[in-house]
Design a protein around this motif. Structure first.
Motif, PDB file in Angstrom:
ATOM      1  N   CYS A   1       2.085 -13.802 -48.120  1.00  0.00           N
ATOM      2  CA  CYS A   1       1.713 -13.884 -49.530  1.00  0.00           C
ATOM      3  C   CYS A   1       0.765 -15.069 -49.751  1.00  0.00           C
ATOM      4  N   SER A   2       0.106 -15.046 -50.885  1.00  0.00           N
ATOM      5  CA  SER A   2      -0.768 -16.159 -51.273  1.00  0.00           C
ATOM      6  C   SER A   2      -0.227 -16.792 -52.540  1.00  0.00           C
TER       7      SER A   2
ATOM      8  N   LEU B   1      -4.559 -23.378 -52.852  1.00  0.00           N
ATOM      9  CA  LEU B   1      -4.273 -22.008 -52.435  1.00  0.00           C
ATOM     10  C   LEU B   1      -3.531 -22.081 -51.110  1.00  0.00           C
ATOM     11  N   TYR B   2      -2.307 -21.532 -51.089  1.00  0.00           N
ATOM     12  CA  TYR B   2      -1.459 -21.587 -49.906  1.00  0.00           C
ATOM     13  C   TYR B   2      -1.189 -20.178 -49.394  1.00  0.00           C
ATOM     14  N   THR B   3      -0.972 -20.071 -48.097  1.00  0.00           N
ATOM     15  CA  THR B   3      -0.477 -18.839 -47.495  1.00  0.00           C
ATOM     16  C   THR B   3       0.968 -19.079 -47.073  1.00  0.00           C
TER      17      THR B   3
ATOM     18  N   LEU C   1      -8.864 -16.660 -56.020  1.00  0.00           N
ATOM     19  CA  LEU C   1      -8.188 -16.164 -54.834  1.00  0.00           C
ATOM     20  C   LEU C   1      -9.161 -15.823 -53.713  1.00  0.00           C
TER      21      LEU C   1
END
Length: 342
Positions: free
Chosen positions: A84-85, A99-101, A272
Protein backbone atom coordinates in the motif's frame (compact mmCIF):
# COMPACT_ATOMS: atom_id res chain seq x y z
CA UNK A 1 49.45 17.05 53.97
CA UNK A 2 46.45 14.71 53.54
CA UNK A 3 45.03 12.10 55.84
CA UNK A 4 46.02 8.58 54.69
CA UNK A 5 43.38 6.92 52.55
CA UNK A 6 41.77 10.19 51.38
CA UNK A 7 42.09 11.77 47.91
CA UNK A 8 42.50 15.41 47.00
CA UNK A 9 39.56 17.20 45.37
CA UNK A 10 41.27 17.00 41.97
CA UNK A 11 41.91 13.27 42.33
CA UNK A 12 38.30 12.66 43.40
CA UNK A 13 37.02 14.64 40.44
CA UNK A 14 39.16 12.62 38.05
CA UNK A 15 37.95 9.39 39.59
CA UNK A 16 34.30 10.46 39.21
CA UNK A 17 34.81 11.37 35.58
CA UNK A 18 36.55 8.10 34.90
CA UNK A 19 33.76 6.15 36.56
CA UNK A 20 31.05 8.03 34.64
CA UNK A 21 32.95 7.50 31.39
CA UNK A 22 33.24 3.79 32.13
CA UNK A 23 29.50 3.58 32.77
CA UNK A 24 28.61 5.17 29.42
CA UNK A 25 31.02 2.93 27.57
CA UNK A 26 29.22 -0.23 28.68
CA UNK A 27 25.63 1.01 28.12
CA UNK A 28 24.12 -0.67 25.04
CA UNK A 29 21.52 0.90 22.77
CA UNK A 30 18.90 -1.60 23.86
CA UNK A 31 19.41 -0.53 27.49
CA UNK A 32 18.79 3.18 27.09
CA UNK A 33 16.67 4.64 29.92
CA UNK A 34 12.94 4.71 29.28
CA UNK A 35 12.64 8.48 29.70
CA UNK A 36 15.36 8.98 27.07
CA UNK A 37 13.61 6.61 24.64
CA UNK A 38 10.35 8.50 25.10
CA UNK A 39 12.08 11.79 24.46
CA UNK A 40 13.67 10.47 21.26
CA UNK A 41 10.32 9.08 20.10
CA UNK A 42 8.60 12.41 20.65
CA UNK A 43 10.67 13.93 17.83
CA UNK A 44 9.84 11.21 15.28
CA UNK A 45 7.30 11.24 12.48
CA UNK A 46 4.65 8.55 12.85
CA UNK A 47 6.06 6.09 10.30
CA UNK A 48 9.57 6.62 11.67
CA UNK A 49 8.18 5.93 15.14
CA UNK A 50 6.82 2.58 13.95
CA UNK A 51 10.26 1.67 12.61
CA UNK A 52 11.80 2.85 15.88
CA UNK A 53 9.60 0.47 17.90
CA UNK A 54 10.56 -2.47 15.68
CA UNK A 55 14.31 -2.18 16.38
CA UNK A 56 14.18 -4.34 19.51
CA UNK A 57 11.73 -5.28 22.25
CA UNK A 58 13.33 -2.84 24.69
CA UNK A 59 12.28 0.02 22.40
CA UNK A 60 8.59 -0.93 22.48
CA UNK A 61 7.70 2.11 24.53
CA UNK A 62 4.03 2.41 25.52
CA UNK A 63 1.92 4.17 22.86
CA UNK A 64 0.63 6.50 25.57
CA UNK A 65 4.09 8.06 25.58
CA UNK A 66 3.84 8.93 21.89
CA UNK A 67 1.03 11.21 20.78
CA UNK A 68 1.13 12.14 17.08
CA UNK A 69 -1.12 15.00 16.20
CA UNK A 70 -4.43 13.74 14.88
CA UNK A 71 -4.83 17.16 13.26
CA UNK A 72 -3.19 15.77 10.15
CA UNK A 73 -4.70 14.21 7.05
CA UNK A 74 -3.37 11.08 5.37
CA UNK A 75 -4.49 9.20 2.28
CA UNK A 76 -4.08 5.41 2.11
CA UNK A 77 -3.98 3.78 -1.32
CA UNK A 78 -4.58 0.01 -1.35
CA UNK A 79 -6.22 -2.73 -3.40
CA UNK A 80 -3.28 -4.39 -5.16
CA UNK A 81 -2.20 -7.14 -2.81
CA UNK A 82 -0.71 -6.20 0.53
CA UNK A 83 1.54 -3.40 -0.69
CA UNK A 84 0.00 0.00 0.00
CA UNK A 85 0.96 3.66 -0.29
CA UNK A 86 0.59 6.14 2.57
CA UNK A 87 0.52 9.84 1.69
CA UNK A 88 0.89 12.31 4.51
CA UNK A 89 -0.30 15.69 3.31
CA UNK A 90 2.19 18.48 3.92
CA UNK A 91 1.58 21.17 6.49
CA UNK A 92 2.91 24.70 6.71
CA UNK A 93 6.37 23.45 7.61
CA UNK A 94 8.69 22.88 4.62
CA UNK A 95 9.18 19.38 3.22
CA UNK A 96 6.58 17.91 5.59
CA UNK A 97 4.74 15.95 2.90
CA UNK A 98 5.71 12.29 2.82
CA UNK A 99 4.89 9.27 0.64
CA UNK A 100 5.54 5.85 2.16
CA UNK A 101 5.24 2.30 0.88
CA UNK A 102 3.88 -0.01 3.58
CA UNK A 103 2.98 -3.71 3.63
CA UNK A 104 -0.49 -4.40 5.09
CA UNK A 105 -1.56 -8.05 4.67
CA UNK A 106 -4.77 -7.10 6.49
CA UNK A 107 -5.81 -4.99 3.48
CA UNK A 108 -5.23 -7.65 0.84
CA UNK A 109 -8.66 -8.28 -0.68
CA UNK A 110 -10.39 -5.95 1.82
CA UNK A 111 -12.83 -3.08 1.30
CA UNK A 112 -13.07 -0.15 3.69
CA UNK A 113 -16.59 0.92 4.71
CA UNK A 114 -15.70 3.60 7.28
CA UNK A 115 -12.76 5.62 8.56
CA UNK A 116 -12.94 7.46 11.88
CA UNK A 117 -10.70 8.18 14.89
CA UNK A 118 -7.73 6.49 13.19
CA UNK A 119 -9.65 3.21 12.76
CA UNK A 120 -10.80 1.57 9.54
CA UNK A 121 -13.86 -0.68 9.36
CA UNK A 122 -13.04 -3.37 6.81
CA UNK A 123 -14.80 -6.26 5.09
CA UNK A 124 -12.68 -9.10 3.76
CA UNK A 125 -14.13 -12.32 2.32
CA UNK A 126 -17.24 -12.07 4.50
CA UNK A 127 -15.35 -11.17 7.67
CA UNK A 128 -15.69 -7.70 9.21
CA UNK A 129 -13.13 -6.11 11.52
CA UNK A 130 -11.67 -2.87 12.81
CA UNK A 131 -8.06 -2.15 11.89
CA UNK A 132 -5.71 0.65 12.94
CA UNK A 133 -2.99 0.76 10.25
CA UNK A 134 -0.62 2.81 12.39
CA UNK A 135 -0.40 0.26 15.21
CA UNK A 136 -1.69 -2.86 13.40
CA UNK A 137 -4.35 -3.25 16.11
CA UNK A 138 -7.30 -5.40 15.00
CA UNK A 139 -10.73 -6.13 16.48
CA UNK A 140 -12.91 -8.82 14.90
CA UNK A 141 -16.68 -8.33 14.60
CA UNK A 142 -19.44 -10.91 14.13
CA UNK A 143 -19.79 -12.14 10.55
CA UNK A 144 -20.86 -9.59 7.99
CA UNK A 145 -24.67 -9.76 7.48
CA UNK A 146 -24.50 -9.01 3.74
CA UNK A 147 -22.47 -10.21 0.75
CA UNK A 148 -22.93 -7.42 -1.81
CA UNK A 149 -20.88 -4.22 -1.28
CA UNK A 150 -22.23 -2.12 -4.14
CA UNK A 151 -23.56 0.87 -2.17
CA UNK A 152 -22.60 0.26 1.44
CA UNK A 153 -21.35 3.01 3.77
CA UNK A 154 -20.73 2.61 7.50
CA UNK A 155 -20.18 4.70 10.61
CA UNK A 156 -19.42 4.03 14.27
CA UNK A 157 -20.21 6.13 17.28
CA UNK A 158 -16.98 5.93 19.30
CA UNK A 159 -13.57 4.33 19.55
CA UNK A 160 -14.13 0.58 18.96
CA UNK A 161 -12.60 -0.19 22.36
CA UNK A 162 -15.36 1.77 24.13
CA UNK A 163 -18.07 -0.30 25.74
CA UNK A 164 -20.85 1.80 24.22
CA UNK A 165 -19.58 1.78 20.63
CA UNK A 166 -22.29 1.20 18.01
CA UNK A 167 -21.65 0.29 14.37
CA UNK A 168 -24.12 0.83 11.54
CA UNK A 169 -23.90 -0.10 7.86
CA UNK A 170 -26.41 1.48 5.50
CA UNK A 171 -27.18 0.62 1.89
CA UNK A 172 -29.93 1.11 -0.65
CA UNK A 173 -32.14 -1.96 -0.68
CA UNK A 174 -34.23 -0.64 -3.57
CA UNK A 175 -35.07 2.59 -5.35
CA UNK A 176 -37.49 3.45 -2.54
CA UNK A 177 -35.92 1.92 0.58
CA UNK A 178 -32.77 2.12 2.70
CA UNK A 179 -31.55 -0.85 4.72
CA UNK A 180 -29.48 -0.44 7.87
CA UNK A 181 -27.66 -3.09 9.90
CA UNK A 182 -26.75 -2.21 13.50
CA UNK A 183 -24.39 -3.84 15.98
CA UNK A 184 -23.71 -2.80 19.56
CA UNK A 185 -20.56 -3.84 21.32
CA UNK A 186 -21.25 -6.98 23.30
CA UNK A 187 -23.89 -8.22 20.87
CA UNK A 188 -23.25 -11.19 18.62
CA UNK A 189 -25.94 -10.51 16.05
CA UNK A 190 -26.70 -7.60 13.74
CA UNK A 191 -30.16 -5.98 13.83
CA UNK A 192 -31.81 -4.79 10.63
CA UNK A 193 -33.83 -1.56 10.20
CA UNK A 194 -35.49 -0.29 7.03
CA UNK A 195 -36.56 3.20 6.00
CA UNK A 196 -38.71 4.26 3.05
CA UNK A 197 -36.55 6.76 1.19
CA UNK A 198 -36.61 7.51 -2.54
CA UNK A 199 -33.50 8.64 -4.40
CA UNK A 200 -34.83 12.19 -4.71
CA UNK A 201 -34.56 12.39 -0.91
CA UNK A 202 -31.21 10.60 -0.57
CA UNK A 203 -29.36 9.42 -3.64
CA UNK A 204 -26.27 7.18 -3.42
CA UNK A 205 -25.00 7.38 0.16
CA UNK A 206 -21.57 9.04 -0.02
CA UNK A 207 -20.86 9.89 3.60
CA UNK A 208 -21.74 8.92 7.14
CA UNK A 209 -21.03 10.37 10.57
CA UNK A 210 -22.10 10.16 14.18
CA UNK A 211 -23.01 13.64 15.34
CA UNK A 212 -25.46 15.10 17.86
CA UNK A 213 -26.12 11.57 19.17
CA UNK A 214 -27.42 10.44 15.78
CA UNK A 215 -26.06 8.61 12.78
CA UNK A 216 -26.18 10.89 9.75
CA UNK A 217 -26.04 9.76 6.12
CA UNK A 218 -25.31 12.10 3.22
CA UNK A 219 -25.28 12.02 -0.55
CA UNK A 220 -23.48 14.29 -3.02
CA UNK A 221 -26.72 16.16 -3.78
CA UNK A 222 -27.20 17.73 -0.31
CA UNK A 223 -29.53 15.04 0.93
CA UNK A 224 -29.34 14.04 4.61
CA UNK A 225 -31.05 11.23 6.50
CA UNK A 226 -30.55 10.66 10.22
CA UNK A 227 -31.05 7.58 12.36
CA UNK A 228 -31.47 7.59 16.13
CA UNK A 229 -30.08 4.35 17.52
CA UNK A 230 -30.98 4.83 21.18
CA UNK A 231 -34.37 3.20 20.71
CA UNK A 232 -36.09 5.79 22.91
CA UNK A 233 -37.58 7.91 20.16
CA UNK A 234 -40.81 6.90 18.49
CA UNK A 235 -39.40 8.25 15.23
CA UNK A 236 -35.95 6.82 14.57
CA UNK A 237 -35.53 8.23 11.06
CA UNK A 238 -35.68 11.81 9.74
CA UNK A 239 -35.09 13.34 6.29
CA UNK A 240 -33.47 16.72 5.59
CA UNK A 241 -32.09 18.90 2.81
CA UNK A 242 -28.79 20.72 3.41
CA UNK A 243 -28.93 24.42 2.49
CA UNK A 244 -26.37 27.20 2.56
CA UNK A 245 -25.93 28.80 5.97
CA UNK A 246 -28.07 31.89 6.35
CA UNK A 247 -30.31 31.16 3.36
CA UNK A 248 -33.21 30.27 5.63
CA UNK A 249 -34.30 31.28 9.10
CA UNK A 250 -34.88 28.91 11.98
CA UNK A 251 -33.02 25.99 10.42
CA UNK A 252 -30.95 23.41 12.25
CA UNK A 253 -27.19 23.68 11.84
CA UNK A 254 -24.79 20.83 11.19
CA UNK A 255 -21.80 20.54 13.51
CA UNK A 256 -19.52 19.84 10.56
CA UNK A 257 -18.89 20.95 6.99
CA UNK A 258 -19.50 18.64 4.02
CA UNK A 259 -16.59 18.39 1.58
CA UNK A 260 -16.93 16.90 -1.91
CA UNK A 261 -14.41 15.86 -4.59
CA UNK A 262 -11.45 16.21 -2.24
CA UNK A 263 -9.27 13.85 -4.28
CA UNK A 264 -9.18 16.41 -7.07
CA UNK A 265 -9.32 19.52 -4.89
CA UNK A 266 -6.14 18.45 -3.05
CA UNK A 267 -4.44 17.07 -6.19
CA UNK A 268 -3.97 13.66 -4.58
CA UNK A 269 -3.40 11.88 -7.90
CA UNK A 270 -0.46 14.11 -8.72
CA UNK A 271 0.91 13.81 -5.20
CA UNK A 272 0.77 10.03 -5.50
CA UNK A 273 2.73 10.22 -8.74
CA UNK A 274 -0.05 9.48 -11.23
CA UNK A 275 0.87 11.24 -14.47
CA UNK A 276 -1.90 9.89 -16.71
CA UNK A 277 0.24 7.70 -18.99
CA UNK A 278 -1.02 4.37 -20.32
CA UNK A 279 0.83 2.52 -17.57
CA UNK A 280 -0.68 4.87 -15.04
CA UNK A 281 -4.42 4.72 -15.74
CA UNK A 282 -6.40 3.97 -12.58
CA UNK A 283 -9.94 3.75 -11.31
CA UNK A 284 -10.07 4.53 -7.59
CA UNK A 285 -12.95 3.88 -5.20
CA UNK A 286 -12.40 6.17 -2.20
CA UNK A 287 -13.87 5.84 1.29
CA UNK A 288 -14.54 9.14 3.03
CA UNK A 289 -14.15 10.05 6.69
CA UNK A 290 -15.13 12.48 9.41
CA UNK A 291 -12.15 14.57 10.51
CA UNK A 292 -11.20 17.05 13.19
CA UNK A 293 -10.42 20.49 11.77
CA UNK A 294 -6.92 21.09 10.39
CA UNK A 295 -5.86 24.66 11.05
CA UNK A 296 -3.18 24.92 8.35
CA UNK A 297 -5.46 23.57 5.61
CA UNK A 298 -7.99 26.28 4.87
CA UNK A 299 -10.62 24.13 3.16
CA UNK A 300 -10.62 21.68 6.11
CA UNK A 301 -10.14 24.16 8.93
CA UNK A 302 -13.44 23.11 10.50
CA UNK A 303 -14.59 19.64 11.49
CA UNK A 304 -15.68 18.06 8.22
CA UNK A 305 -17.17 15.00 6.59
CA UNK A 306 -15.21 14.12 3.44
CA UNK A 307 -17.57 12.30 1.11
CA UNK A 308 -16.67 9.05 -0.62
CA UNK A 309 -16.13 9.25 -4.37
CA UNK A 310 -15.03 7.21 -7.36
CA UNK A 311 -12.35 8.46 -9.73
CA UNK A 312 -12.61 7.01 -13.25
CA UNK A 313 -10.48 7.68 -16.34
CA UNK A 314 -11.90 8.93 -19.62
CA UNK A 315 -13.98 6.51 -21.65
CA UNK A 316 -11.21 5.41 -24.03
CA UNK A 317 -8.98 4.31 -21.13
CA UNK A 318 -11.57 2.59 -18.92
CA UNK A 319 -10.68 -0.90 -20.14
CA UNK A 320 -6.99 -0.31 -19.30
CA UNK A 321 -7.55 1.08 -15.83
CA UNK A 322 -6.15 -0.59 -12.71
CA UNK A 323 -8.87 -1.07 -10.10
CA UNK A 324 -7.58 0.25 -6.78
CA UNK A 325 -9.02 1.73 -3.58
CA UNK A 326 -8.30 4.62 -1.27
CA UNK A 327 -9.35 5.94 2.11
CA UNK A 328 -8.91 9.20 4.01
CA UNK A 329 -7.65 8.81 7.57
CA UNK A 330 -6.42 10.93 10.47
CA UNK A 331 -3.50 9.34 12.36
CA UNK A 332 -3.80 7.77 15.78
CA UNK A 333 -1.54 5.24 17.43
CA UNK A 334 -3.75 2.93 19.46
CA UNK A 335 -3.37 -0.55 20.88
CA UNK A 336 -5.93 -2.93 22.30
CA UNK A 337 -5.51 -5.27 25.26
CA UNK A 338 -4.62 -8.85 24.25
CA UNK A 339 -7.70 -10.97 23.72
CA UNK A 340 -10.11 -8.03 23.45
CA UNK A 341 -13.28 -9.15 21.73
CA UNK A 342 -16.27 -7.26 20.50
Amino acid sequence: MFVEGRMSNNEECKEMKRTKSDEWEVVEWCNLPGDLLSRIASYLELIDFLSFRSVCKEWLIPPSEYNPSCRELWFLLYGEGSQCSFLKLGSQSPNSERLYTVNFPELDGATCLASYLGWLLLVQEGAMFFFCPFSRAKIDLPDCPFTDLSEHVAAFSADPTCQDCVVVVVSRKSEVELELHLLRRGNKEWHKHCHRCVRSTLNTVSGAAFSEEKFQFLDADDGLVTFNADGKSSKSWANYRIVNHGSSKDVETLEYHVRKNMFGVLNIGQRLGFRGGEDDVVSISICGTMILGIQWLHILRNDSVILSETIVPDQQHVALARQIKGVWIQPRYVQVPPGLTW
